[in-house]
Motif scaffolding. Structure first.
Motif, PDB file in Angstrom:
ATOM      1  N   TRP A   1      30.915 -17.185  89.555  1.00 40.25           N
ATOM      2  CA  TRP A   1      30.477 -18.529  89.941  1.00 40.25           C
ATOM      3  C   TRP A   1      29.868 -18.527  91.339  1.00 40.25           C
ATOM      4  O   TRP A   1      28.886 -19.229  91.601  1.00 40.25           O
ATOM      5  N   LYS A   2      30.452 -17.728  92.239  1.00 38.97           N
ATOM      6  CA  LYS A   2      29.943 -17.650  93.604  1.00 38.97           C
ATOM      7  C   LYS A   2      28.574 -16.980  93.635  1.00 38.97           C
ATOM      8  O   LYS A   2      27.669 -17.421  94.362  1.00 38.97           O
ATOM      9  N   LEU A   3      28.417 -15.927  92.847  1.00 40.85           N
ATOM     10  CA  LEU A   3      27.117 -15.265  92.760  1.00 40.85           C
ATOM     11  C   LEU A   3      26.054 -16.236  92.273  1.00 40.85           C
ATOM     12  O   LEU A   3      24.979 -16.378  92.884  1.00 40.85           O
ATOM     13  N   LEU A   4      26.324 -16.911  91.163  1.00 41.24           N
ATOM     14  CA  LEU A   4      25.333 -17.787  90.553  1.00 41.24           C
ATOM     15  C   LEU A   4      24.979 -18.965  91.460  1.00 41.24           C
ATOM     16  O   LEU A   4      23.811 -19.354  91.555  1.00 41.24           O
ATOM     17  N   THR A   5      25.973 -19.541  92.116  1.00 39.40           N
ATOM     18  CA  THR A   5      25.698 -20.704  92.968  1.00 39.40           C
ATOM     19  C   THR A   5      24.995 -20.312  94.266  1.00 39.40           C
ATOM     20  O   THR A   5      24.411 -21.176  94.938  1.00 39.40           O
ATOM     21  N   SER A   6      25.040 -19.030  94.623  1.00 42.84           N
ATOM     22  CA  SER A   6      24.390 -18.583  95.863  1.00 42.84           C
ATOM     23  C   SER A   6      22.952 -18.110  95.645  1.00 42.84           C
ATOM     24  O   SER A   6      22.219 -17.877  96.614  1.00 42.84           O
ATOM     25  N   LEU A   7      22.525 -17.979  94.389  1.00 43.22           N
ATOM     26  CA  LEU A   7      21.162 -17.546  94.104  1.00 43.22           C
ATOM     27  C   LEU A   7      20.160 -18.635  94.497  1.00 43.22           C
ATOM     28  O   LEU A   7      20.430 -19.825  94.346  1.00 43.22           O
ATOM     29  N   THR A   8      19.000 -18.207  94.969  1.00 45.83           N
ATOM     30  CA  THR A   8      17.935 -19.176  95.187  1.00 45.83           C
ATOM     31  C   THR A   8      17.422 -19.640  93.822  1.00 45.83           C
ATOM     32  O   THR A   8      17.596 -18.945  92.806  1.00 45.83           O
ATOM     33  N   PRO A   9      16.782 -20.805  93.765  1.00 47.83           N
ATOM     34  CA  PRO A   9      16.212 -21.240  92.481  1.00 47.83           C
ATOM     35  C   PRO A   9      15.287 -20.189  91.876  1.00 47.83           C
ATOM     36  O   PRO A   9      15.275 -19.985  90.655  1.00 47.83           O
ATOM     37  N   GLU A  10      14.519 -19.514  92.723  1.00 49.45           N
ATOM     38  CA  GLU A  10      13.595 -18.501  92.229  1.00 49.45           C
ATOM     39  C   GLU A  10      14.348 -17.309  91.638  1.00 49.45           C
ATOM     40  O   GLU A  10      13.976 -16.778  90.573  1.00 49.45           O
ATOM     41  N   GLN A  11      15.390 -16.867  92.325  1.00 48.69           N
ATOM     42  CA  GLN A  11      16.192 -15.758  91.802  1.00 48.69           C
ATOM     43  C   GLN A  11      16.831 -16.128  90.469  1.00 48.69           C
ATOM     44  O   GLN A  11      16.897 -15.317  89.548  1.00 48.69           O
ATOM     45  N   LEU A  12      17.296 -17.352  90.383  1.00 47.15           N
ATOM     46  CA  LEU A  12      17.979 -17.797  89.168  1.00 47.15           C
ATOM     47  C   LEU A  12      17.040 -17.815  87.968  1.00 47.15           C
ATOM     48  O   LEU A  12      17.363 -17.253  86.915  1.00 47.15           O
ATOM     49  N   VAL A  13      15.868 -18.419  88.108  1.00 45.30           N
ATOM     50  CA  VAL A  13      14.968 -18.512  86.955  1.00 45.30           C
ATOM     51  C   VAL A  13      14.421 -17.146  86.555  1.00 45.30           C
ATOM     52  O   VAL A  13      14.056 -16.940  85.394  1.00 45.30           O
ATOM     53  N   ASN A  14      14.413 -16.193  87.480  1.00 44.73           N
ATOM     54  CA  ASN A  14      13.944 -14.849  87.137  1.00 44.73           C
ATOM     55  C   ASN A  14      14.933 -14.096  86.247  1.00 44.73           C
ATOM     56  O   ASN A  14      14.582 -13.055  85.688  1.00 44.73           O
ATOM     57  N   THR A  15      16.132 -14.612  86.099  1.00 47.80           N
ATOM     58  CA  THR A  15      17.102 -13.990  85.193  1.00 47.80           C
ATOM     59  C   THR A  15      16.976 -14.528  83.765  1.00 47.80           C
ATOM     60  O   THR A  15      17.701 -14.086  82.877  1.00 47.80           O
ATOM     61  N   LEU A  16      16.059 -15.466  83.551  1.00 46.44           N
ATOM     62  CA  LEU A  16      15.972 -16.169  82.268  1.00 46.44           C
ATOM     63  C   LEU A  16      14.696 -15.821  81.514  1.00 46.44           C
ATOM     64  O   LEU A  16      13.673 -15.503  82.109  1.00 46.44           O
ATOM     65  N   ASP A  17      14.791 -15.915  80.191  1.00 49.93           N
ATOM     66  CA  ASP A  17      13.638 -15.711  79.309  1.00 49.93           C
ATOM     67  C   ASP A  17      13.247 -17.061  78.720  1.00 49.93           C
ATOM     68  O   ASP A  17      13.985 -17.637  77.918  1.00 49.93           O
ATOM     69  N   PHE A  18      12.080 -17.555  79.103  1.00 46.76           N
ATOM     70  CA  PHE A  18      11.641 -18.894  78.698  1.00 46.76           C
ATOM     71  C   PHE A  18      10.829 -18.897  77.402  1.00 46.76           C
ATOM     72  O   PHE A  18      10.209 -19.921  77.070  1.00 46.76           O
ATOM     73  N   SER A  19      10.845 -17.798  76.679  1.00 47.74           N
ATOM     74  CA  SER A  19      10.113 -17.746  75.409  1.00 47.74           C
ATOM     75  C   SER A  19      10.566 -18.878  74.479  1.00 47.74           C
ATOM     76  O   SER A  19      11.773 -19.110  74.321  1.00 47.74           O
ATOM     77  N   TYR A  20       9.615 -19.574  73.882  1.00 47.58           N
ATOM     78  CA  TYR A  20       9.837 -20.691  72.968  1.00 47.58           C
ATOM     79  C   TYR A  20      10.329 -21.954  73.673  1.00 47.58           C
ATOM     80  O   TYR A  20      10.608 -22.961  73.017  1.00 47.58           O
ATOM     81  N   TYR A  21      10.439 -21.892  75.008  1.00 47.85           N
ATOM     82  CA  TYR A  21      10.779 -23.087  75.779  1.00 47.85           C
ATOM     83  C   TYR A  21       9.566 -23.595  76.565  1.00 47.85           C
ATOM     84  O   TYR A  21       9.671 -24.579  77.297  1.00 47.85           O
ATOM     85  N   GLU A  22       8.439 -22.922  76.429  1.00 43.29           N
ATOM     86  CA  GLU A  22       7.266 -23.291  77.218  1.00 43.29           C
ATOM     87  C   GLU A  22       6.837 -24.737  76.986  1.00 43.29           C
ATOM     88  O   GLU A  22       6.298 -25.387  77.885  1.00 43.29           O
ATOM     89  N   ASP A  23       7.101 -25.268  75.788  1.00 41.78           N
ATOM     90  CA  ASP A  23       6.675 -26.619  75.457  1.00 41.78           C
ATOM     91  C   ASP A  23       7.654 -27.683  75.913  1.00 41.78           C
ATOM     92  O   ASP A  23       7.295 -28.863  76.018  1.00 41.78           O
ATOM     93  N   ILE A  24       8.888 -27.291  76.196  1.00 39.57           N
ATOM     94  CA  ILE A  24       9.929 -28.274  76.493  1.00 39.57           C
ATOM     95  C   ILE A  24      10.551 -28.075  77.870  1.00 39.57           C
ATOM     96  O   ILE A  24      10.950 -29.025  78.534  1.00 39.57           O
ATOM     97  N   LEU A  25      10.598 -26.820  78.355  1.00 35.60           N
ATOM     98  CA  LEU A  25      11.146 -26.521  79.682  1.00 35.60           C
ATOM     99  C   LEU A  25      10.487 -25.254  80.222  1.00 35.60           C
ATOM    100  O   LEU A  25      11.100 -24.189  80.257  1.00 35.60           O
TER     101      LEU A  25
END
Length: 416
Positions: free
Chosen positions: A133-157
């Motif tokens: 929880w401490k790791l995740l809450t300390s990430l910058t927004p940019e670092q956080l979204v770089n851990t995610l795969d937005f495939s099939y979410y391009e139309d909604i998020l």
């Protein structure tokens, strides 16, 4: 400067635990064997990443075999380099051409993916020497979204919108961090397992209330609807009008049955009715939500971000029960939580991990994403098998402080 930590080898462990005296039973699993397909990432340091996928019984072995294949995607990788653009490697694992036909993104393959992904996040947190929880809450927004795969979410998020959503929540973080001290509210899901007698349910309700729980859940979904209604009335009578009570049908009703029984259960003021019908049937849930004005909770058996996307967009989901040991691990959990936040649907996870990992994720959801701190399911049955079991006091999860995601099982129990 951070010390380089390289993943040398990925291992799987098939771990199963017999439950006794009706514990864990529901309308489908009358004699459940709780099981974890464990991924262990051995490194060139003294640190080891541990990730879990939850299953039931002998199918666990098949998930372990899939883990042994998928770990090749992370073997040889340095953990900080891996996690700096984890969304890319996540997509490669999820779309592995040798496995994708078996899914895509569901079943055995998705469970194995969850175990590998969770092990990566666990190792990352341990490398930082902090709880997840401490790791995740300390990430910058940019670092956080770089851990995610937005495939099939391009139309909604799309990625840029997720980034903006996270940044807009930053203003309230300091006030929401008080949850670290107060503890996260839990609910007792073990008062009314399916095979429990009325006498045991009465005893368990009273014990739960004595332990500080004000919320609890009863298993329903029997072939005799009158039996379910009688037991539900029993719990409401013993717990009182002020208690928060949920009913869980474990997918056992067809749509006409769900409409009929949910209409009757509505009189008992349920906080939600969980998994009222088949978990893939989005339209049946929509029809039920239109027919009966009762809160619906679902997600325990929803396997991936695309079906969650459909449910979230549909308007039938009141509570999102995404489970990080069912979908593709922490990465997909966060993406689904982001979409749920956009639609103002609270996330109240199902805890196939017995709450070990999700006690970290709900803190992140609340602090970083601004989700309301509602409830987290508590199931105590496997506490003795974890190195650092979740601690609940006065009905609240105490904030975990050990490095990692609290998924480490006792070493002597690993089967190699």
């Amino acid at each position: 400067m951070k010390t380089s930590i390289v993943i040398k080898k990925g291992l799987s462990s098939d771990m199963r635990f017999d439950l006794k005296d009706g514990a864990g039973s529901d309308a489908v699993h009358t004699s459940p064997v709780y099981a974890y397909a464990v991924c262990r990432l051995v490194t060139d340091s003294n640190l080891e990443g541990v990730g879990l996928a939850f299953t039931l019984g002998s199918g666990n072995k098949i998930v372990c075999q899939a883990i042994e294949y998928l770990v090749r995607h992370v073997e040889g990788k340095e953990i900080y380099e891996l996690m700096s653009d984890f969304g890319t490697i996540y997509k490669k694992m999820a779309d592995d051409p040798n496995f994708r036909w078996l899914g895509p993104h569901k079943g055995v393959v998705q469970l194995a993916l969850a175990a590998v992904v969770n092990a990566c996040y666990d190792l990352w947190a341990k490398a930082e020497g902090v709880p997840l929880w401490k790791l995740l809450t300390s990430l910058t927004p940019e670092q956080l979204v770089n851990t995610l795969d937005f495939s099939y979410y391009e139309d909604i998020l799309p990625k840029y919108e997720a980034l903006d959503l996270i940044k807009k929540q930053q203003a309230g973080i300091s006030s929401r961090e008080s949850i670290i001290e107060t503890g996260y509210p839990g609910y007792d899901t073990s008062i009314g397992w399916f095979n429990y007698s009325d006498e045991k349910i009465i005893t368990n309700v009273k014990m739960a209330m004595d332990r500080g729980f004000t919320a609890m859940k009863l298993k329903v979904g029997s072939k005799n609807a009158a039996h379910d209604i009688r037991r539900a009335e029993l719990v409401r009578r013993i717990a009182g009008d002020q208690a928060t009570i949920m009913f869980d049908a474990n997918q056992q009703w067809n749509l006409p049955q769900a409409i009929d029984i949910c209409t009757k259960l509505k009189d008992l003021n349920p906080y939600w009715i969980e998994e009222p019908t088949h978990p893939d049937d989005v339209y049946a849930h929509i029809a039920l939500a239109k027919a009966v004005d009762v809160p619906l909770a679902l997600g325990e058996h929803v396997p991936n971000k695309v079906i969650f996307k459909n449910f979230i967009q549909s308007g039938c989901m009141t509570f999102n029960q995404v489970d990080a040991v069912r979908v593709g691990g922490v990465s997909e959990f966060i993406l689904i939580s982001l979409l749920s936040r956009k639609f103002n649907i609270p996330v109240v996870p199902h805890v196939g991990d017995m709450g070990q990992i999700h006690q970290h994720l709900v803190l992140f959801n609340h602090i970083t994403l601004g989700h309301p701190a509602l409830l987290l399911e508590y199931i105590p049955h496997l506490r003795e098998h974890f190195k650092s079991p979740a601690i609940v006091k006065d009905g609240k999860y105490l904030t975990p402080m050990e490095p990692g995601m609290s998924a480490d099982l006792l070493k002597h129990e690993y089967s190699l």
